[in-house]
Design an enzyme around this catalytic site. Sequence first.
Site, PDB file in Angstrom:
ATOM      1  N   HIS A  73      -9.805   1.497  -1.599  1.00  0.00           N
ATOM      2  CA  HIS A  73      -8.367   1.289  -1.418  1.00  0.00           C
ATOM      3  C   HIS A  73      -7.761   0.849  -2.750  1.00  0.00           C
ATOM      4  O   HIS A  73      -7.914  -0.292  -3.171  1.00  0.00           O
ATOM      5  CB  HIS A  73      -8.146   0.223  -0.348  1.00  0.00           C
ATOM      6  CG  HIS A  73      -6.726   0.096   0.108  1.00  0.00           C
ATOM      7  ND1 HIS A  73      -5.658   0.672  -0.546  1.00  0.00           N
ATOM      8  CD2 HIS A  73      -6.175  -0.558   1.178  1.00  0.00           C
ATOM      9  CE1 HIS A  73      -4.540   0.390   0.078  1.00  0.00           C
ATOM     10  NE2 HIS A  73      -4.831  -0.357   1.132  1.00  0.00           N
ATOM     11  N   CYS A 112       0.810  -1.223   0.000  1.00  0.00           N
ATOM     12  CA  CYS A 112       0.000   0.000   0.000  1.00  0.00           C
ATOM     13  C   CYS A 112       0.844   1.275   0.000  1.00  0.00           C
ATOM     14  O   CYS A 112       0.328   2.361  -0.275  1.00  0.00           O
ATOM     15  CB  CYS A 112      -0.916   0.013   1.217  1.00  0.00           C
ATOM     16  SG  CYS A 112      -1.805  -1.530   1.476  1.00  0.00           S
ATOM     17  N   HIS A 140      -4.051   6.618   6.250  1.00  0.00           N
ATOM     18  CA  HIS A 140      -4.218   5.439   5.414  1.00  0.00           C
ATOM     19  C   HIS A 140      -5.686   4.998   5.463  1.00  0.00           C
ATOM     20  O   HIS A 140      -6.296   4.732   4.441  1.00  0.00           O
ATOM     21  CB  HIS A 140      -3.280   4.330   5.900  1.00  0.00           C
ATOM     22  CG  HIS A 140      -3.148   3.183   4.962  1.00  0.00           C
ATOM     23  ND1 HIS A 140      -2.835   3.345   3.637  1.00  0.00           N
ATOM     24  CD2 HIS A 140      -3.292   1.848   5.157  1.00  0.00           C
ATOM     25  CE1 HIS A 140      -2.785   2.155   3.047  1.00  0.00           C
ATOM     26  NE2 HIS A 140      -3.072   1.234   3.947  1.00  0.00           N
TER      27      HIS A 140
END
Length: 636
Positions: free
Chosen positions: A474, A280, A436
């Site tokens: 995401h 990520c 995040h």
Amino acid sequence: MSQLPVIVGFGGINPAGRASFHHAYRRLIIDKLDSKSRTETLTDLAILTGLATTSEGQYLNQEGEVCTAESLIESLQEQLLNSTLIRQIEGSCFDVNNVMFNKPASINLGDETLRFQLRKRQMPQNIPSNWQVTETSSGQFDIEVTGKLEAILPDSKTAPVQSAGQLPSGFQPGKLYQSRNHPRNLQMTVFAASDAISSSGIPFERISAYVAPDQIAVYASNSIGQLDDFGFGGLTKFPAIGKRTTSKQMPLGYAQMPADFVNAYILGNVGTTGGALGACATFLYNLRSGVNDIRSGRRKVVLVGGSDAPITPEVIEGFRAMGALAEDKDLLALDNLAELTINDYRKACRPFGNNCGFTIGESSQFVLLMSDDLAVELGAEIYGAVPEVFVNADGHKKSISAPGVGNYITLAKSASLIRSMLGEESLQQRSFVQAHGTSTPQNRVTESHVINETAKAFSIDNWTVSAVKCYLGHSQGTAGGDQLSTSLGTWKYGYIPGIVTTPTFADDVHKSNLNLSNQHHDVGATGMDSVLLNSKGFGGNNASAPVLAPHVVHNMLKKRYSATQLKEYQNKLEQTRAVASAYDQAAILGEAKPIYRYDHNVLQGEDLKITDSQIKLPGYANPVSLEVSNPFEDLC
């Protein structure tokens, strides 16, 4: 003296729309926009999604009738809003009610004999021992089977995960250029990189004329490669379902291919290239490479990017098997519902709230970085600056996917740098965090603890936290790019997007020193001096990047450049803004096309002029210097 890496252009595409000129950001705060900005952004979406076209500068609706932008949006507004951000997975991705899930079977024939016919191309390479095969005509075979028949039975199932952050409905990047069966990810790359370059308002040919070819770099990649049927997905799947592997699936599947496409078909770059991988945190890893290059003086221009298109049944099933995604059954249980509606799917991602897993998304984002001296010389628009990107691993682990201690280090270092550069008051009163914020139960506890403890350590009483995954999902390795591009919008329109899908924040979230809200924060265009981007990736890939506001950067430049130099800069900036605005308006009218230069200025070794001091490349304004100094003089 270090050069300051400044952002002079940015662009891309994500579930909110086109990133350049803050259009995607505008979609997030659409209810806060003035009428002109709202109309422009929705019109841009109408063109992107094919719900409107233009002819001779006039808009045409789906019936081909001429209409104004205002009347067009009046009729399409609800459809456009519903066709963006997180929503139920659409048929353009895959059919959620008919996901292939074949079943192996061993069919016991008993005393019976099974007879059937096959063509030659259908015959297995290795004939089972209990098959009796007779060729009845050319290319035609009769088969008799006794005992058992091993078979794969075609079957399907309903997808247990049906929400995703998809690109705007109807947007097809491959139709904007000769895509030649490119994976979706690379189609998105061509659009996004072109958008970022054009947004700068300075033709790249002019930029490259000011620097040597090897003073340019491209750092771009994704976290898991191209996994649709045109890339690694087809490479691994096709043999098992009886399809032939193509010559393109292997090379086009590599995760660094976004950088390769930019080099080969957009910029013709012969400078440094590369693509970092960090789950990520991948985008911030690439950003770190660009920032370090510019600070050191090795490069003057760097294009940084990421592109991820993971909305495939196989990728979603992989994350679901990990327990990472928000499954429909868990969303039903979370809200005590009997069935999920369209609106329920839109609220699947709830960072820092009572949640049950992340929502997958797709995105391609690029930013154009320059050294501050080149930006001033060219009259570039400055959207912000990235002084550093901090990266730390987690140390020893039990589970490789579990979070660890590395993120405490990256975020604390980012806060410390902001304090060193801008002062304690600026950090405490005029900074915010772009978290995040994945919407997993584990993330809401661990990341909130990281941010809250950092706030305590630096005496920040009420640190504002945003989490744009609640809108976009995401996008894996490109998530940091989504965080960056949307954060830049705050310094244009004055709003930090609220975590709007989270009705209440969970009791186990650490928030004594945090300002979490499901409402947009009105901070004004110059109310925030900095944002801290935060990424926590599987495997212990942690990265945090402090980003400085444009008004802060301009004040810093006053200390490095004279009043005369800055006046000249402002004069050049007017022309830059005019060119950039013309591109934006052309894009809104559907007249701007991606840059794609196939078979353009292809060079071979025989085309070069090589001496012991330089290499001259046809088509490039400046040579590559071979005057390489010895960095180890004390040892030689």
